[in-house]
Design a protein around this motif. Sequence first.
Motif, PDB file in Angstrom:
ATOM      1  N   SER A 111      31.420  34.218  38.288  1.00 42.84           N
ATOM      2  CA  SER A 111      32.451  33.993  37.421  1.00 42.84           C
ATOM      3  C   SER A 111      33.386  33.191  38.164  1.00 42.84           C
ATOM      4  N   THR A 112      34.207  32.258  37.469  1.00 40.34           N
ATOM      5  CA  THR A 112      35.369  31.588  38.057  1.00 40.34           C
ATOM      6  C   THR A 112      36.543  31.952  37.456  1.00 40.34           C
ATOM      7  N   GLU A 113      37.595  31.986  38.242  1.00 39.95           N
ATOM      8  CA  GLU A 113      39.082  32.637  37.912  1.00 39.95           C
ATOM      9  C   GLU A 113      39.667  31.311  36.906  1.00 39.95           C
ATOM     10  N   HIS A 114      40.357  32.096  36.072  1.00 38.89           N
ATOM     11  CA  HIS A 114      41.416  31.068  35.215  1.00 38.89           C
ATOM     12  C   HIS A 114      42.826  31.227  35.826  1.00 38.89           C
ATOM     13  N   LYS A 115      43.293  29.877  36.231  1.00 39.70           N
ATOM     14  CA  LYS A 115      44.377  29.961  37.366  1.00 39.70           C
ATOM     15  C   LYS A 115      45.566  29.133  36.690  1.00 39.70           C
TER      16      LYS A 115
ATOM     17  N   THR B  79      37.381  28.679  41.727  1.00 46.64           N
ATOM     18  CA  THR B  79      37.540  29.775  42.565  1.00 46.64           C
ATOM     19  C   THR B  79      36.708  30.691  42.040  1.00 46.64           C
ATOM     20  N   CYS B  80      35.577  31.290  42.820  1.00 45.06           N
ATOM     21  CA  CYS B  80      34.378  31.814  42.270  1.00 45.06           C
ATOM     22  C   CYS B  80      34.248  33.193  42.861  1.00 45.06           C
TER      23      CYS B  80
ATOM     24  N   MET C 250      34.327  29.548  53.006  1.00 43.40           N
ATOM     25  CA  MET C 250      34.763  30.822  53.756  1.00 43.40           C
ATOM     26  C   MET C 250      34.864  32.039  52.806  1.00 43.40           C
ATOM     27  N   ASN C 251      34.110  33.031  53.116  1.00 38.98           N
ATOM     28  CA  ASN C 251      33.866  34.285  52.271  1.00 38.98           C
ATOM     29  C   ASN C 251      34.453  35.280  52.998  1.00 38.98           C
ATOM     30  N   LEU C 252      35.927  35.627  52.798  1.00 40.03           N
ATOM     31  CA  LEU C 252      36.378  36.713  53.448  1.00 40.03           C
ATOM     32  C   LEU C 252      36.779  38.036  52.334  1.00 40.03           C
ATOM     33  N   SER C 253      37.366  37.670  51.496  1.00 33.98           N
ATOM     34  CA  SER C 253      37.961  38.679  50.566  1.00 33.98           C
ATOM     35  C   SER C 253      36.928  39.454  49.383  1.00 33.98           C
ATOM     36  N   GLU C 254      37.205  40.667  49.115  1.00 39.06           N
ATOM     37  CA  GLU C 254      36.285  41.219  48.231  1.00 39.06           C
ATOM     38  C   GLU C 254      37.139  42.082  47.200  1.00 39.06           C
TER      39      GLU C 254
ATOM     40  N   LYS D 250      31.910  38.987  47.041  1.00 36.16           N
ATOM     41  CA  LYS D 250      32.984  38.126  47.710  1.00 36.16           C
ATOM     42  C   LYS D 250      33.993  37.432  46.393  1.00 36.16           C
ATOM     43  N   ILE D 251      35.396  37.600  46.542  1.00 36.67           N
ATOM     44  CA  ILE D 251      36.131  37.048  45.610  1.00 36.67           C
ATOM     45  C   ILE D 251      37.075  36.189  46.211  1.00 36.67           C
ATOM     46  N   TRP D 252      37.557  35.358  45.316  1.00 36.78           N
ATOM     47  CA  TRP D 252      38.496  33.923  45.674  1.00 36.78           C
ATOM     48  C   TRP D 252      37.879  33.034  46.557  1.00 36.78           C
ATOM     49  N   ILE D 253      36.563  32.684  46.259  1.00 39.35           N
ATOM     50  CA  ILE D 253      35.957  31.643  47.100  1.00 39.35           C
ATOM     51  C   ILE D 253      36.046  30.333  46.414  1.00 39.35           C
ATOM     52  N   THR D 254      36.973  29.630  47.247  1.00 38.73           N
ATOM     53  CA  THR D 254      37.212  28.065  47.023  1.00 38.73           C
ATOM     54  C   THR D 254      36.026  27.207  46.886  1.00 38.73           C
ATOM     55  N   TRP D 255      35.764  26.500  45.889  1.00 42.79           N
ATOM     56  CA  TRP D 255      34.551  25.662  45.843  1.00 42.79           C
ATOM     57  C   TRP D 255      33.233  26.328  46.212  1.00 42.79           C
TER      58      TRP D 255
END
Length: 596
Positions: free
Chosen positions: A253-257, A265-266, A163-167, A195-200
């Motif tokens: 990129s992926t986030e360091h969480k 989280t891509c 699901m791609n919502l956030s930017e 798009k940001i915060w894209i899980t998997w």
Amino acid sequence: MTYRAPVRDMMFVLKNVAELDTLQSIDAFAHADEELVEGLLRECGRFCSEVIAPTNVDGDQQGSVIRGEGEGVTAPDSFHSAYSQYVDAGWGAIQFPEEFGGGNFPLAVATAVKEMITAANMAFSLCPMLTTGAVVDLLAHGNDYLQQTFLPKMVTGEWTGTMNLSEPQAGSDVGALTTKAEPAEDGTYRVSGTKIWITWGDHDLTENICHLVLARLPDAPVGTKGISLFLVPKYLVNDDGSIGERNAVEVVSTEHKLGIHASPTCVMEYDKAIGYMVGEPNQGMRQMFTMMNDARLGVGAQGLSIADRAYQQAVQYSLERRQGKAPGDEELENGQSLIVKHPDVRRMLLTMKSQIEAIRALTYRNAAALDMAHHHADEGVRNRERMMADLLTPLTKAWGTDLGVELTSIAIQIYGGMGYVEETGVAQHFRDARIAPIYEGTNGIQAMDLLGRKLGMDGGAFVKAVLAEIREQAATLDDPAFGSFRQHLEGAVDAVETAMTWLMTNRTDFNASFGGATPFLRMFATMMAGSLLAKGAVAAKSAIDGGDDDQFLVDKLSTARFFAGNILSTVPGLVDSVTFGADDLFAIDDTRLQSV
């Protein structure tokens, strides 16, 4: 220790709270009898314990890693075999129609399956959870081409969904998104944006990933009214169903969480990627909410799952660790008691246990409401259960995930200093749980949704009827077996009514009403969960009165009494927090909030 699925607890709730017999009476679920469902859950429990749970720690330690520009993300080594076995076993298809290879079981049963998978490994579970949401969306809004081309592989899990919502400039304010979708001559669209915060959002577990992307058509209206939904696959699909050319979508990129390290989280970049419109133009938010509401129930179950996994470990530790001498304990070794004998440790364990059972009751009842809203033969029942599902969803999501954090924190406290050490494993659950109150609309948004949309359903008549039913239920809890449940359930209803009246009176003062929304949601959710826990307690007592002396049922009554006296009893104390108003909330100027 490994994960042990609490199948007996699950079946108790499915039968006595979610009313499995009522669900089975619906034609679509006629096959879902108690024996079959219990057998399915026990097999899933075995699978989760033996196949998925062993990937939890090493998955957290290894993490998912982006290989380099244009090379994508590599999932932890142990995930590949586990995911392949997950697909082969068909666990992702449980709730979906037979025509696409699904098992056509009730969502309530599928929710129990998801609870186990999540408890075994939350990071792993997020991949199928997002796929499930995408399938739900395509079933509701996709045309025949999209359904026939993508759903068979997505239902099995051979392909995954996102699901791609956030930017970068549009988080919770989705209306601010700028991703574009330009129509092409062949009826497809060219999607461009970040798009940001894209899980998997990217991984190497499957051969294709199907992204559901919110974007704007040229000359679309501003805000949320101008958003459309598109399916953008990582790889295009040939006419014969085989994988075709690589699409113009890349993980940047992926986030360091803090936690869920194995779940990538891509940040995703779309550069005129080929996409297919889902549903009608400018209806993307409505269509995406189909997916998000399914996901909100799933996220609420994450709080339940992680809390239960942490509870299991805390109980085991308390049965092994010796420290000090508990009052009255004669079973000492080297002058020390097992810490489970200490009253405060026992209080923490019962605080966890009772609220875990309450979240499970709320979550499964929520899922059953959705089942009946979609499938019951009686239109009146469908309408009532639709409103019940609408009411329960923000409660399940927000209360369930808030408690997921609080209860995993209690587990660390039970371990003492060892809980703060990564090697014991319980700290990971706390880290993993913390994202859930943020997922799928922060819990503050859930509280505002409850206040702004759900309390006013049917002109407010529906919620008033629910409160009246709970008050009637409370009046039946006179037997000493229920302890103080009647007193505290009635007190909770009184408090909720008082707070709700104040909120409705002050609903146009948004600072005041929204400032009290979060404590109000906790009040309401605790009351609703208490009502459902009482329903289970009545069923347990009825079985005991019928001659069943199973200690499991006796323990259900003990847990319910603890919840009433220690958790439900706190609801009236939140009224002042709800009705405090906004004067002091905004009395300090913005610039003076930061101490210097």
